[in-house]
Write an enzyme that holds these catalytic residues in place. Structure first.
Site, PDB file in Angstrom:
ATOM      1  N   ARG A  79       0.830  -1.216   0.000  1.00  0.00           N
ATOM      2  CA  ARG A  79       0.000   0.000   0.000  1.00  0.00           C
ATOM      3  C   ARG A  79       0.863   1.264   0.000  1.00  0.00           C
ATOM      4  O   ARG A  79       1.911   1.294   0.633  1.00  0.00           O
ATOM      5  CB  ARG A  79      -0.958  -0.025   1.203  1.00  0.00           C
ATOM      6  N   SER A 102      -7.889  12.180   2.731  1.00  0.00           N
ATOM      7  CA  SER A 102      -7.519  11.003   3.514  1.00  0.00           C
ATOM      8  C   SER A 102      -7.330  11.382   4.968  1.00  0.00           C
ATOM      9  O   SER A 102      -6.481  12.222   5.298  1.00  0.00           O
ATOM     10  CB  SER A 102      -6.211  10.408   2.974  1.00  0.00           C
ATOM     11  N   ASP A 113     -15.216   3.220   3.330  1.00  0.00           N
ATOM     12  CA  ASP A 113     -15.067   1.828   3.760  1.00  0.00           C
ATOM     13  C   ASP A 113     -16.347   1.021   3.538  1.00  0.00           C
ATOM     14  O   ASP A 113     -16.354  -0.198   3.715  1.00  0.00           O
ATOM     15  CB  ASP A 113     -14.679   1.770   5.247  1.00  0.00           C
TER      16      ASP A 113
HETATM   17  C1  S3P Z   1      -9.086   5.654   8.363  1.00  0.00           C
HETATM   18  C2  S3P Z   1      -9.135   6.399   7.203  1.00  0.00           C
HETATM   19  C3  S3P Z   1      -9.540   5.867   5.901  1.00  0.00           C
HETATM   20  C4  S3P Z   1     -10.266   4.538   6.057  1.00  0.00           C
HETATM   21  C5  S3P Z   1      -9.566   3.616   6.999  1.00  0.00           C
HETATM   22  C6  S3P Z   1      -9.479   4.236   8.381  1.00  0.00           C
HETATM   23  C7  S3P Z   1      -8.661   6.304   9.609  1.00  0.00           C
HETATM   24  O1  S3P Z   1      -8.382   5.660   5.102  1.00  0.00           O
HETATM   25  O2  S3P Z   1     -10.423   3.934   4.794  1.00  0.00           O
HETATM   26  O3  S3P Z   1     -10.252   2.383   7.095  1.00  0.00           O
HETATM   27  O4  S3P Z   1      -8.878   5.734  10.699  1.00  0.00           O
HETATM   28  O5  S3P Z   1      -8.086   7.395   9.527  1.00  0.00           O
HETATM   29  P1  S3P Z   1      -7.724   6.822   4.214  1.00  0.00           P
HETATM   30  O6  S3P Z   1      -7.183   7.865   5.092  1.00  0.00           O
HETATM   31  O7  S3P Z   1      -6.628   6.129   3.439  1.00  0.00           O
HETATM   32  O8  S3P Z   1      -8.785   7.317   3.306  1.00  0.00           O
END
Ligand code: S3P
Length: 442
Positions: free
Chosen positions: A128, A173, A321
């Protein structure tokens, strides 16, 4: 019931889901409470914490850096934080398993430590992208190395005294935003982060709830370097992302009726409710209240006919999600559904757009992919099949719901991957059904 990475789960469509359910604690909020509790000066107590593999990996990493975290009964954690500057250099590699949130948020903390650390994870996490955090953290002064120029783990981090930055993130994000905000707590001066549309705001809310100054202005956030975090007590709401599987299952399986108690309904997380509403669903929201700075409510849902819809734009980060389980609702709705602007799905635990296309086709769903989304032709008659979870917790749970709505038996590979976010998923699912619908294949 939960297997150890081997075997398959069999799912039989045996009837409606009924009753009441309390979901496990929110994964995003649990991670943040463990991180901030570990950096606080003294004893922090958390109730309703999620005890999943991902959250345990966060706790384990801080344990390796000298923080004592005790698991008490009833989902309680007691964290003996050593203060903002109390972490010790880890003597071993910090392996954070499958947890992207742990790796990215921890990178923000480690960038500011006066020591060397190495972060790695399982084969999914090592594939990732990490440049989204390593690029801004390097511009704050940290030295970070990783495969392919710092984009893929393992990441080797030599922390330093950070300088504040003004960062405009190209992606919405919460992990990127939170990594920079956490690093900003250690930096000289004002750190600002701006995102293109609002991602989940749990970090901001938690800062506010525990007394860390943070300023919000539109899509920008600003923090100053601070001297200390006071220990805190926090109750974690139920995870909306866990509730999502039961919401959709109850909607699409005839004669179902479920009440989901104490669910977090932070609007940056509940895009699925809006999307389902646009498909004709009515979900009752009651007993609204605020717990530890987060909105919480009970949700009541009955089976209903759904029609196709379109989800795109700012709605996507609010249901990021939930796209796998939303795709299942779309597969069982009347008419076509389109999902666009969701290219981020390609860099989740797995490429979820590709995984959904491959797996839902096995059930007979007509589904096509675009670079940034899906078009799904709804139908009421799906056929049970042998399908692959891709080792992804949300795929496994979405496929389980598909199996319950299909004709005949379904089997799902690697069912124990649900432990990343929802270790009791299979048991809780059985408890709402009129018999044993899910069972490990002999
Ligand atoms: C999260 C942010 C999201 C989400 C992940 C949990 C978090 O990811 O998809 O399951 O706890 O900050 P991204 O920041 O990559 O969008």
């Amino acid at each position: 019931m939960v297997t150890n990475g081997v075997g398959r789960m069999r799912v039989d469509p045996i009837g409606p889901l009924k009753g009441e359910l309390t979901l496990p604690g929110d994964k995003s909020i649990t991670h943040r409470a463990i991180i901030l509790g570990s950096l606080a000066d003294g004893i922090t107590e958390i109730t309703g914490a999620l005890r999943s593999h991902d959250c345990r990996d966060t706790a384990k990493a801080f344990g390796t850096m000298g923080v004592t975290i005790e698991e008490l009964g009833n989902d309680q954690l007691r964290i003996r934080g050593g203060g903002l500057h109390g972490l010790k250099e880890p003597q071993e590699v910090l392996d954070v398993g499958n947890s992207g949130t742990t790796m990215r948020l921890l990178a923000g903390v480690l960038a500011a430590q006066p020591f060397f650390s190495v972060l790695t994870g399982d084969r999914y996490l090592r594939a990732r992208p990490m440049a989204r955090v390593t690029v801004p953290l390097r511009s704050m002064g940290a030295t970070i190395l990783g495969r392919e120029g710092g984009n893929f783990p393992p990441l080797a981090i030599k922390g330093t005294h950070l300088r504040a930055i003004d960062y405009v993130s190209p992606i919405a994000s919460a992990q990127v935003k939170s990594a920079i905000l956490l690093a900003g707590l250690f930096a000289d001066g004002e750190t600002t982060v701006t995102e293109p549309s609002l991602s989940r705001d749990h970090t901001e809310r938690m800062f506010e709830a525990i007394g860390i100054p943070i300023h919000r202005h539109g899509l920008s956030l600003r923090v100053d370097g601070i001297k200390q975090i006071s220990p805190f007590q926090m109750a974690i709401p139920g995870d909306f992302s866990a509730a999502a599987f039961f919401l959709v299952a109850a909607l699409v399986i005839p004669r179902s009726e479920l009440t989901l108690r104490e669910v977090g309904i932070n609007p940056t997380r509940t895009g699925l409710l809006d999307a389902l509403q646009s498909m004709g669903a009515m979900i009752e929201v009651s007993r609204r209240r605020i717990v530890s700075g987060e909105p919480v409510a009970d949700l009541h849902v009955r089976s209903q006919a759904l029609h196709g819809t379109e989800v795109t734009g700012d709605l996507i980060p609010r249901m990021l999600d939930e796209i796998p389980i939303f795709a299942v609702a779309a597969a069982l709705a009347a008419g076509p559904t389109t999902i666009r602007n969701a290219a981020e799905l390609r860099v989740k635990e797995v490429d979820r757009l590709a995984a959904l296309v491959q797996e839902l086709r096995r059930f007979g769903v007509q589904i096509a992919q675009h670079p940034d989304g899906l078009t799904i032709q709804g139908s009421t008659s799906l056929l049970g099949c042998d399908c692959d979870s891709w080792g992804d917790h949300r795929m496994a749970m979405a496929l389980a719901v598909t199996g319950l709505a299909a004709e005949g038996s379904t089997t799902i590979s690697d069912p124990s991957c649900v432990s990343s976010s929802f270790p009791d998923f299979w048991e809780q699912l059985n408890a709402t059904l009129p018999g044993t619908a899910v069972a490990v294949e002999p």
